[in-house]
Design an enzyme around this catalytic site. Structure first.
Site, mmCIF file in Angstrom:
data_model
loop_
_atom_site.group_PDB
_atom_site.id
_atom_site.type_symbol
_atom_site.label_atom_id
_atom_site.label_comp_id
_atom_site.label_asym_id
_atom_site.label_seq_id
_atom_site.Cartn_x
_atom_site.Cartn_y
_atom_site.Cartn_z
ATOM 1 N N SER A 197 50.112 -14.437 16.956
ATOM 2 C CA SER A 197 49.977 -15.634 16.147
ATOM 3 C C SER A 197 48.921 -16.531 16.760
ATOM 4 O O SER A 197 48.700 -16.520 17.977
ATOM 5 C CB SER A 197 51.318 -16.378 16.103
ATOM 6 O OG SER A 197 51.142 -17.702 15.665
ATOM 7 N N CYS B 211 50.292 -24.667 9.378
ATOM 8 C CA CYS B 211 50.708 -25.018 10.740
ATOM 9 C C CYS B 211 49.650 -25.875 11.434
ATOM 10 O O CYS B 211 48.460 -25.591 11.356
ATOM 11 C CB CYS B 211 50.988 -23.762 11.538
ATOM 12 S SG CYS B 211 52.278 -22.729 10.806
ATOM 13 N N ASP C 218 47.761 -17.993 6.699
ATOM 14 C CA ASP C 218 46.929 -17.106 7.513
ATOM 15 C C ASP C 218 46.233 -15.987 6.745
ATOM 16 O O ASP C 218 45.031 -15.806 6.857
ATOM 17 C CB ASP C 218 47.791 -16.462 8.607
ATOM 18 C CG ASP C 218 48.348 -17.483 9.585
ATOM 19 O OD1 ASP C 218 48.263 -18.686 9.281
ATOM 20 O OD2 ASP C 218 48.874 -17.080 10.613
ATOM 21 N N LYS C 219 46.985 -15.184 5.998
ATOM 22 C CA LYS C 219 46.418 -13.966 5.427
ATOM 23 C C LYS C 219 45.772 -14.199 4.066
ATOM 24 O O LYS C 219 44.913 -13.431 3.655
ATOM 25 C CB LYS C 219 47.491 -12.869 5.293
ATOM 26 C CG LYS C 219 48.247 -12.590 6.579
ATOM 27 C CD LYS C 219 47.340 -12.392 7.760
ATOM 28 C CE LYS C 219 48.087 -12.447 9.077
ATOM 29 N NZ LYS C 219 48.808 -13.681 9.350
ATOM 30 N N ASP D 99 54.347 -15.886 7.553
ATOM 31 C CA ASP D 99 54.470 -15.360 8.909
ATOM 32 C C ASP D 99 55.568 -16.088 9.672
ATOM 33 O O ASP D 99 56.374 -15.476 10.373
ATOM 34 C CB ASP D 99 53.156 -15.544 9.669
ATOM 35 C CG ASP D 99 52.036 -14.671 9.147
ATOM 36 O OD1 ASP D 99 52.289 -13.862 8.237
ATOM 37 O OD2 ASP D 99 50.913 -14.799 9.644
#
Length: 566
Positions: free
Chosen positions: A478, A201, A130-131, A88
């Protein structure tokens, strides 16, 4: 003759490798390192999301090796395989970001495909971005054979001029440079120092939010969510997961035994207490769908009335995940919530014990720490995840309101048909204080892919307009986004939602006290505008994005492509 223990732990692999007629299968497996004794061991698939695409996942091949080591030490046979990941952070603000949410579905499909085809008896899935985390959990739910999820771990902070940095620092620095608040040299230094190595992150952004939610759900070992990517603790977490999967096999504990309605309520409560990402709403809805658990947007509202926001973590707060790790991670927080009756302690977990049993010996946070507030002094007395309805969002929208932005915003609409248009207008100074930025045709079908609006929201913050403008969209945000923002607006514009007919200058109110998103235009005028509106042609007619757009459901239901056939 196979004994009963072997039969119970080799329910799937025995069909692939046992018997005279399976000699060709065994022959192929000899070539990838199987020995004769391995054919009598449970086979454990290690689903690795390793790639050099992103720092979030660049170390996961080593973690997969440690998990395989744990399996081997406990008389199992590990088989490592890969699935995809995307970044991302790298694709943000480009057309490529449309593939981001799509990748969640591809990851789930690919893990299900490999495990189902190869006949693995259990699965250890390792994700770091994330995904791929919700993607892994969706696959584990579909397969429903013993499984554990391991979080790849958080990144350590970067540093410049004595100030901690992360990837959001860079996005916001772009806005600051556009506003001449910093020069090119300063931007370059922030860019070069923000990402010091492997890991996800570093704030309570989507990766750390989902890792925490999955631990609270019971699908990770205790503390898995709160370990640095490069650490001895994370190595041991992987080894222990490799050991624990054999115990789950012996006890025949499966994901759907763990991921119950109560477990999802626990996950939501922890996400709220941590001030987690709006993406958790989307992903938990999708994961619940895969489990056959009924979960709705309204459940987030109901739980949010009881659970306060306690964590002073980035993006809206001061501290990083690395600093939360130093004081004990999320286990003391969970113990606090459990003791107050805000978690269900009887939920089963991958330890084979209940959540309450796992937390029984957990002590409080050290005195004097300011990262996690006490229940008596919350940052916000109820949830920061606010579900809005109204004539712009009859099927719901998701706002992230920590209270620092205020609880109400009314302004004139500044309408953009895509993210790129909005970003350029913000950077060029065309967006002014008092505006409500409207970015539409970014929903699951209209985008397609529901891009995250991190570039525009970071530019707003960098320009110093964070408290003076609002942004609404049928796209999403985000975990690093903060400010007065509303996303996941449904019905989305492409499907004829009223967002499609908002005009420049229309007055819009975001009211987090009454949970309303309102367009100040009469019902009759809205009907007339919608009557004249025509759906735009699809942006893609072939390939994965076109396929996704045809299959995907509403964001209010998790934006899933695996809806049950009726």
């Amino acid at each position: 003759m196979t004994n009963n223990t072997e039969e119970s732990t080799r329910r799937f692999s025995s069909r692939v490798v046992d018997g005279m007629e399976r000699a060709p299968s065994r022959a192929m497996l000899h070539a990838v390192g199987f020995e004769d004794a391995d054919f009598k061991k449970p086979q454990i698939g290690i689903a690795s999301t390793w790639s050099m695409v992103t720092p979030c996942n660049m170390h996961i091949h080593r973690l997969a090796g440690h998990a395989a080591e744990g399996v081997g030490e406990n008389n199992g046979k590990a088989v490592i395989f890969n699935t995809i990941t995307i970044s991302d952070g790298i694709s943000m603000g480009t057309e490529g970001m449309k593939y981001s949410l799509v990748s969640r579905e591809v990851i789930a499909d690919s893990i299900e495909t490999v495990v189902g085809c190869q006949g693995f008896d259990g699965v250890v899935a390792i994700g770091g971005c994330d995904k791929n985390m919700p993607g892994c959990l969706i696959a584990l739910a579909r397969l429903n054979r013993p499984a554990i999820f391991v979080y790849g771990g958080t990144i350590l902070p970067g540093c410049h001029n004595g100030k901690n940095l992360d990837v959001i620092s860079v996005f916001e620095a772009v806005g600051a440079r556009a506003n001449d608040r910093i020069d090119d040299y300063e931007l370059k230094n922030i860019e070069a120092k923000a990402i010091p190595g492997p890991g996800s992150c570093g704030g309570m952004y989507t990766a750390n939010t989902m890792a925490s939610a999955i631990e609270a759900l019971g699908m990770s070992l205790p503390d898995s969510s709160a370990q640095a990517a490069v650490s001895e603790a994370k190595k041991l977490d992987c080894i222990r997961a490799g050991q624990a999967i054999l115990e789950l096999l012996a006890k025949n504990i499966k994901p759907l035994d763990i991921m119950t309605r109560k477990a999802f309520e626990n996950a939501i409560s922890v996400v709220i207490a941590l001030g987690g990402s709006t993406n958790a709403v989307l992903h938990l809805l999708a994961m619940a769908n895969a489990c056959g658990v009924e979960l709705k947007l309204e459940d987030f509202s109901e739980i949010g009335k009881k659970v306060p926001m306690l964590a002073d973590l980035k993006p809206s707060g001061r501290y990083s995940m690395a600093e939360l790790i130093e004081i004990g991670g999320i286990q003391p927080l969970m113990k606090t919530l459990l003791d107050r009756g805000l978690l269900h302690g009887d939920c089963l977990t991958v330890t084979g014990k209940t959540l309450a049993e796992n937390l029984a010996s957990v002590g409080p946070y050290p005195e004097g720490q300011e990262i996690i507030r006490p229940l008596s002094n919350p940052i916000k007395k109820d949830s920061h995840l606010v579900i809005l309805h109204g004539n712009l969002a009859s099927r719901g929208a998701v706002a992230k309101i920590t209270g620092k932005e205020g609880l109400c915003f009314t302004g004139g609409a500044r309408v953009f048909e895509c993210e790129e248009e909005a970003l350029q207008s913000i950077l060029n100074g065309m967006v002014k204080a008092g505006d409500v930025i409207v970015i539409r045709f970014e929903g699951p079908r209209g985008g397609p892919g529901m891009r995250e609006m991190l570039s525009p929201t970071s530019a707003v913050m960098g320009k110093g307009l964070g408290s003076q403008v609002a942004l609404i969209t049928d796209g999403r945000f985000s975990g690093g986004t903060h400010g007065f923002v509303v996303g996941h607006i449904t019905p989305e514009a492409y499907c004829g939602g009223p967002l499609a007919i908002v005009q420049d200058g229309d007055t819009i109110t975001i009211d987090a006290e009454h949970n309303e998103l309102k367009l100040h235009v009469s019902d009759a005028e809205i009907r007339e505008r919608l009557k004249a509106w025509k759906q735009p042609a699809p942006k893609y007619t072939r390939g994965v994005l076109a396929k996704y757009a045809r299959l995907v459901g509403s964001a209010s239901e998790g934006a899933v492509t695996d809806n049950p056939l009726t």
